[in-house]
Design a protein around this motif. Structure first.
Motif, mmCIF file in Angstrom:
data_model
loop_
_atom_site.group_PDB
_atom_site.id
_atom_site.type_symbol
_atom_site.label_atom_id
_atom_site.label_comp_id
_atom_site.label_asym_id
_atom_site.label_seq_id
_atom_site.Cartn_x
_atom_site.Cartn_y
_atom_site.Cartn_z
ATOM 1 N N ALA A 47 -14.638 2.734 -8.018
ATOM 2 C CA ALA A 47 -13.308 2.542 -7.434
ATOM 3 C C ALA A 47 -12.751 1.195 -7.861
ATOM 4 O O ALA A 47 -13.500 0.243 -8.117
ATOM 5 N N ARG A 48 -11.436 1.107 -7.952
ATOM 6 C CA ARG A 48 -10.792 -0.151 -8.314
ATOM 7 C C ARG A 48 -9.549 -0.351 -7.463
ATOM 8 O O ARG A 48 -8.885 0.596 -7.045
ATOM 9 N N ALA A 49 -9.232 -1.622 -7.198
ATOM 10 C CA ALA A 49 -8.017 -1.964 -6.470
ATOM 11 C C ALA A 49 -6.841 -1.908 -7.443
ATOM 12 O O ALA A 49 -6.968 -2.279 -8.609
ATOM 13 N N LEU A 50 -5.704 -1.437 -6.960
ATOM 14 C CA LEU A 50 -4.519 -1.310 -7.807
ATOM 15 C C LEU A 50 -3.335 -1.938 -7.093
ATOM 16 O O LEU A 50 -2.998 -1.567 -5.967
ATOM 17 N N ASP A 51 -2.719 -2.929 -7.739
ATOM 18 C CA ASP A 51 -1.541 -3.600 -7.194
ATOM 19 C C ASP A 51 -0.305 -2.872 -7.690
ATOM 20 O O ASP A 51 -0.065 -2.762 -8.888
ATOM 21 N N LEU A 52 0.506 -2.381 -6.759
ATOM 22 C CA LEU A 52 1.693 -1.592 -7.105
ATOM 23 C C LEU A 52 2.986 -2.310 -6.747
ATOM 24 O O LEU A 52 4.015 -1.677 -6.562
ATOM 25 N N THR A 53 2.923 -3.636 -6.642
ATOM 26 C CA THR A 53 4.116 -4.392 -6.274
ATOM 27 C C THR A 53 5.247 -4.078 -7.232
ATOM 28 O O THR A 53 5.077 -4.164 -8.449
ATOM 29 N N ILE A 59 3.728 7.502 -9.163
ATOM 30 C CA ILE A 59 3.708 8.389 -7.993
ATOM 31 C C ILE A 59 3.429 7.587 -6.725
ATOM 32 O O ILE A 59 4.124 7.742 -5.707
ATOM 33 N N LEU A 60 2.442 6.728 -6.774
ATOM 34 C CA LEU A 60 2.057 5.958 -5.587
ATOM 35 C C LEU A 60 3.149 4.965 -5.196
ATOM 36 O O LEU A 60 3.417 4.758 -4.008
ATOM 37 N N THR A 97 -0.604 -1.439 -2.317
ATOM 38 C CA THR A 97 -1.991 -1.725 -2.676
ATOM 39 C C THR A 97 -2.849 -0.535 -2.304
ATOM 40 O O THR A 97 -2.779 -0.044 -1.175
ATOM 41 N N VAL A 98 -3.640 -0.061 -3.250
ATOM 42 C CA VAL A 98 -4.510 1.085 -3.003
ATOM 43 C C VAL A 98 -5.852 0.851 -3.680
ATOM 44 O O VAL A 98 -6.006 -0.031 -4.528
ATOM 45 N N ILE A 99 -6.831 1.659 -3.289
ATOM 46 C CA ILE A 99 -8.122 1.698 -3.964
ATOM 47 C C ILE A 99 -8.217 3.047 -4.665
ATOM 48 O O ILE A 99 -8.107 4.088 -4.021
ATOM 49 N N VAL A 115 -1.630 -6.883 -15.158
ATOM 50 C CA VAL A 115 -0.384 -6.343 -14.626
ATOM 51 C C VAL A 115 0.525 -7.444 -14.111
ATOM 52 O O VAL A 115 1.747 -7.422 -14.338
ATOM 53 N N CYS A 116 -0.027 -8.438 -13.442
ATOM 54 C CA CYS A 116 0.796 -9.517 -12.879
ATOM 55 C C CYS A 116 1.506 -10.297 -13.983
ATOM 56 O O CYS A 116 2.693 -10.619 -13.868
ATOM 57 N N ASP A 117 0.787 -10.601 -15.067
ATOM 58 C CA ASP A 117 1.402 -11.339 -16.170
ATOM 59 C C ASP A 117 2.488 -10.508 -16.842
ATOM 60 O O ASP A 117 3.527 -11.039 -17.236
ATOM 61 N N VAL A 118 2.235 -9.223 -16.988
ATOM 62 C CA VAL A 118 3.246 -8.344 -17.590
ATOM 63 C C VAL A 118 4.516 -8.354 -16.758
ATOM 64 O O VAL A 118 5.632 -8.474 -17.282
ATOM 65 N N LYS A 119 4.372 -8.238 -15.447
ATOM 66 C CA LYS A 119 5.536 -8.235 -14.560
ATOM 67 C C LYS A 119 6.342 -9.515 -14.703
ATOM 68 O O LYS A 119 7.583 -9.490 -14.781
#
Length: 374
Positions: A354-360, A331-332, A339-341, A4-8
């Motif tokens: 569970a996984r961590a999700l970066d929503l920056t 939605i989040l 940042t959510v789990i 996700v970070c590289d895509v951004k």
């Protein structure tokens, strides 16, 4: 899994270039099958960059646009019956701008024609046929309907806040062969041109929308009384699929969740059952929902309740779990979390993990820029 970070970074770099009228490269295929296309936003096409595109490509410049816009401009497919291909866009009848061009072939003339094509004020009478710029009729839902570099070019212009018309041509080396691999990377570095994969555009469209609207839109907020606690309930409409989703929020707030990574709330994903109401006594998914509700009442957190996609799955180039992933992250993000789990992330091999999700947040260009001065 997509980084996700590289895509951004890639999308942001490309849109920053496009908003100044500079080109980007869109790459489709992989390894020795790579094809790179030069993309210049038609609304900001200049003689300088159009000449640059002619120099480093086949010189066959196309104006990719939605097929609906091509119809409005009376630009039919060159070959009858080729407008509905499931794999490739259709070439339209070549055009030149009526006013402000000479022979139509120069970089100055073709950049002028590109800007005329990008202007929402342009009408069929503003174009002569045949001409030196070939329209490319792309799918109305872009890369989510047909995963092609032409669709990606149009989508990327729209994401950047520009008119959804892209001047494109295939990048070639001095010997006339496709530039791939290290040679392609070296070319991009030497010329300072950002590179985006078609898959990057797919990911952005899934998670962030099309540049005009986000992936989801909030429709209602209410408080629901359930045993032990009142839950804040937020309803959303999915602009891509037409589905209606709901988020149930415990005591967790976005402000608390963004202070430290340790404060990241847990998000539980629940898919609707046939009854379609998790609060109804006879709902088949009530047990799963109640388990999650009790937990967020005691510990904080969020339940994202996803409803079925009412549109046929074959309308999209992505799988159902990818559509669901985009809905969840959008939605989040809309609710203010960064940042959510996530428990029950669609597509995981182990759905209970569970996984961590970066929503920056990534690219945001709310202004819609039309063609430069004609």
């Amino acid at each position: 899994m997509t980084d996700v970070c590289d895509v951004k970074k890639r999308i942001e770099s490309a849109t920053n270039a496009l908003t100044t009228g500079r080109p980007a490269l869109i790459v489709s295929g992989a390894d020795d099958q790579e094809v790179a296309d030069v993309l210049i936003p038609a609304a900001l096409a200049s003689p300088r960059w159009t000449a640059w595109a002619v120099r480093y490509t086949s010189g066959l410049l196309c104006a990719a646009m939605r097929s609906t816009r091509a119809d409005e401009l009376e630009l039919p497919a060159m070959v009858r019956g080729n407008g509905s291909s499931t794999t490739t866009p259709a070439f339209g009848v070549g055009v030149d701008a009526v006013a402000g061009v000479g022979t139509g072939i120069s970089a100055t003339d073709r950049s002028r024609t590109a800007r005329v094509l990008a202007s929402p004020q342009t009408r069929p009478v503003d174009l002569t046929r045949p001409g030196h710029v070939l329209p490319l009729r792309t799918a109305s839902r872009g890369v989510l309907e047909r995963r092609n570099s032409a669709e990606a070019a149009v989508d990327l212009c729209e994401i950047a806040g520009l008119s959804p018309v892209a001047l494109t041509a295939t990048l070639l080396g001095d010997d006339g062969t496709l530039l791939q691999g290290t040679e392609l990377a070296a070319f991009a570095q030497v010329h300072g041109v950002p590179v985006v994969q078609v898959q990057d555009v797919v990911h952005y469209r899934l998670h962030h929308g099309d540049g005009h609207v986000g992936r989801v839109r909030q429709t209602a907020t209410r408080i629901v009384d359930v045993p032990d606690r009142c839950l804040r309930v937020v309803d959303f409409y999915d602009e891509l699929t037409g589905a209606h989703h709901t988020a149930f929020l415990g005591s967790t707030t976005p402000a608390a969740a963004s202070t430290t990574p340790a404060a990241a709330p847990t998000v539980y994903i629940v898919f609707e059952c046939s009854h379609r109401d998790p609060l109804a006594p006879d709902c088949g998914c009530r047990r799963e929902f109640e388990t999650r509700r009790i937990r967020i009442a005691a510990e904080g957190g969020i339940i994202v309740y996803l409803r079925s996609n009412p549109r046929p799955a074959n309308q999209y180039t992505v799988q159902g779990h990818e559509l669901a992933q985009g809905s969840i992250s959008s939605i989040l993000t809309h609710l203010g979390f960064t940042t959510v789990i996530v428990s029950g992330w669609p597509g995981d091999q182990h759905p209970t993990s569970a996984r961590a999700l970066d929503l920056t947040p990534t690219v945001r260009n709310p202004a819609y820029k039309t063609a430069a001065s004609l």
